[in-house]
Design a protein around this motif. Sequence first.
Motif, mmCIF file in Angstrom:
data_model
loop_
_atom_site.group_PDB
_atom_site.id
_atom_site.type_symbol
_atom_site.label_atom_id
_atom_site.label_comp_id
_atom_site.label_asym_id
_atom_site.label_seq_id
_atom_site.Cartn_x
_atom_site.Cartn_y
_atom_site.Cartn_z
ATOM 1 N N THR A 98 1.023 -1.170 0.054
ATOM 2 C CA THR A 98 -0.032 -0.111 0.116
ATOM 3 C C THR A 98 1.003 1.289 -0.136
ATOM 4 O O THR A 98 1.871 1.368 0.828
ATOM 5 N N ILE A 99 0.467 2.086 -0.853
ATOM 6 C CA ILE A 99 1.046 3.394 -0.861
ATOM 7 C C ILE A 99 0.025 4.404 -0.056
ATOM 8 O O ILE A 99 -0.982 4.506 -0.443
ATOM 9 N N PRO A 100 0.290 4.487 1.350
ATOM 10 C CA PRO A 100 -0.499 5.337 2.151
ATOM 11 C C PRO A 100 -0.815 6.584 1.802
ATOM 12 O O PRO A 100 -0.190 7.363 0.865
ATOM 13 N N ALA A 101 -1.858 7.242 2.238
ATOM 14 C CA ALA A 101 -2.001 8.740 2.034
ATOM 15 C C ALA A 101 -1.040 9.618 2.534
ATOM 16 O O ALA A 101 -0.586 9.452 3.395
ATOM 17 N N VAL A 102 -0.688 10.542 1.474
ATOM 18 C CA VAL A 102 0.328 11.281 1.762
ATOM 19 C C VAL A 102 -0.029 12.879 2.304
ATOM 20 O O VAL A 102 -1.031 13.272 1.761
ATOM 21 N N ASN A 103 0.471 13.031 3.389
ATOM 22 C CA ASN A 103 0.259 14.467 4.065
ATOM 23 C C ASN A 103 0.838 15.602 3.038
ATOM 24 O O ASN A 103 2.117 15.748 3.167
ATOM 25 N N VAL A 104 -0.015 16.537 2.794
ATOM 26 C CA VAL A 104 0.715 17.687 2.059
ATOM 27 C C VAL A 104 0.293 18.898 2.642
ATOM 28 O O VAL A 104 -1.122 19.342 2.621
ATOM 29 N N LYS A 105 1.183 19.659 2.893
ATOM 30 C CA LYS A 105 0.819 21.178 3.530
ATOM 31 C C LYS A 105 1.188 22.287 2.655
ATOM 32 O O LYS A 105 2.215 22.398 2.123
ATOM 33 N N VAL A 106 -0.044 22.952 2.197
ATOM 34 C CA VAL A 106 0.336 23.997 1.405
ATOM 35 C C VAL A 106 -0.470 25.233 2.187
ATOM 36 O O VAL A 106 -1.579 25.614 2.615
ATOM 37 N N GLY A 107 0.715 26.136 2.077
ATOM 38 C CA GLY A 107 0.358 27.447 3.199
ATOM 39 C C GLY A 107 0.058 26.926 4.434
ATOM 40 O O GLY A 107 0.924 26.206 5.088
ATOM 41 N N GLY A 108 -1.028 27.210 5.157
ATOM 42 C CA GLY A 108 -1.375 26.803 6.460
ATOM 43 C C GLY A 108 -2.483 25.640 6.269
ATOM 44 O O GLY A 108 -2.865 25.135 7.410
ATOM 45 N N GLU A 109 -2.762 25.102 5.213
ATOM 46 C CA GLU A 109 -3.668 24.115 5.220
ATOM 47 C C GLU A 109 -3.098 22.674 4.637
ATOM 48 O O GLU A 109 -1.957 22.720 4.073
ATOM 49 N N ILE A 110 -3.625 21.785 5.140
ATOM 50 C CA ILE A 110 -3.391 20.255 5.015
ATOM 51 C C ILE A 110 -4.088 19.371 4.132
ATOM 52 O O ILE A 110 -5.284 19.429 4.387
#
Length: 304
Positions: A98-110
């Motif tokens: 499994t490739i798990p869900a990747v957390n991406v932070k853009v500015g102040g939002e995730i």
Amino acid sequence: MFRNTNITKFTIVSFILFFQLFSSQTLGSRLDKNTLALGEVGTFTINISNLNGKAVQIAPKNELLPFHFEEIKDSISTTSEFYERTITFAVFEEGKYTIPAVNVKVGGEIYNTIPYEIEVINTAKKDDQISDIMNNKKVDLQFTDYWEMYKWYVLAGLAIIASIFAIIFIIKYAKKQKSSPKITTNLTLKELNALQKKKYIENNEFRSFYVEFIDITRNFIATQYHIPANVLLTDDLINLMKKTNSISPENEKALEDIFLRGDLVKFAKTFPDQAVMQQDFEIVKLFVQNSTKDLELDTLRNGV
């Protein structure tokens, strides 16, 4: 009037929703294959649009995929409005991963990508047989064939042997040169000149002068005439010089007087003046310069 107000509010709300829709970030991800053969290369891509210059924070390069995924290349492309990260990978063990869900932070939002399932299979079957295109053939090798295969090893070995002999020859030649009568004479004359520059004679430092002066003379006799002058007592040295006949009688007598005077000075039994010290210095210097003549006479004497 009431109807127009409702229409106006609806228009404003619609405009705001439209603006947010087209100005907000859009996160997407893509996996090119859900089934891979062992060692087959797959591609996983993450892209974000409408960044409006905001910074993107995500896992460091080569650290985004789980342990079993061998990352081959991890490339990132960014502009003020767009971010794209492409990872090529391979898996070398059968199974489901499994490739798990990747957390991406853009500015102040995730934001989070969707997870992906990958199945890795072994495409080779147990009953598959691997056969050569043609049977092995025995070939008889000739001398020239062996020479072509091993000539560089042979040449390298010969070069090493030649280098060893060259080094041995150079060392022996250098030792011979260093021990030649002329080299010994020149080195001793340099030592005498260095002693003279210390001005022991001019300053009446007779003890310092004779200590160094006698050491230089003894070392010269030991090297040039092969007499152990640097280890013998004065009386033993004088007797040995007379027995060997390597040094002329005149020089033997002069050296005998100088060695005896050196012992007296050493034990503070005599105090020579500048004239005596200078005379002893000149006698030894002349003896060193003419030592090759003594050696030539000794060679002729032994030859006869």
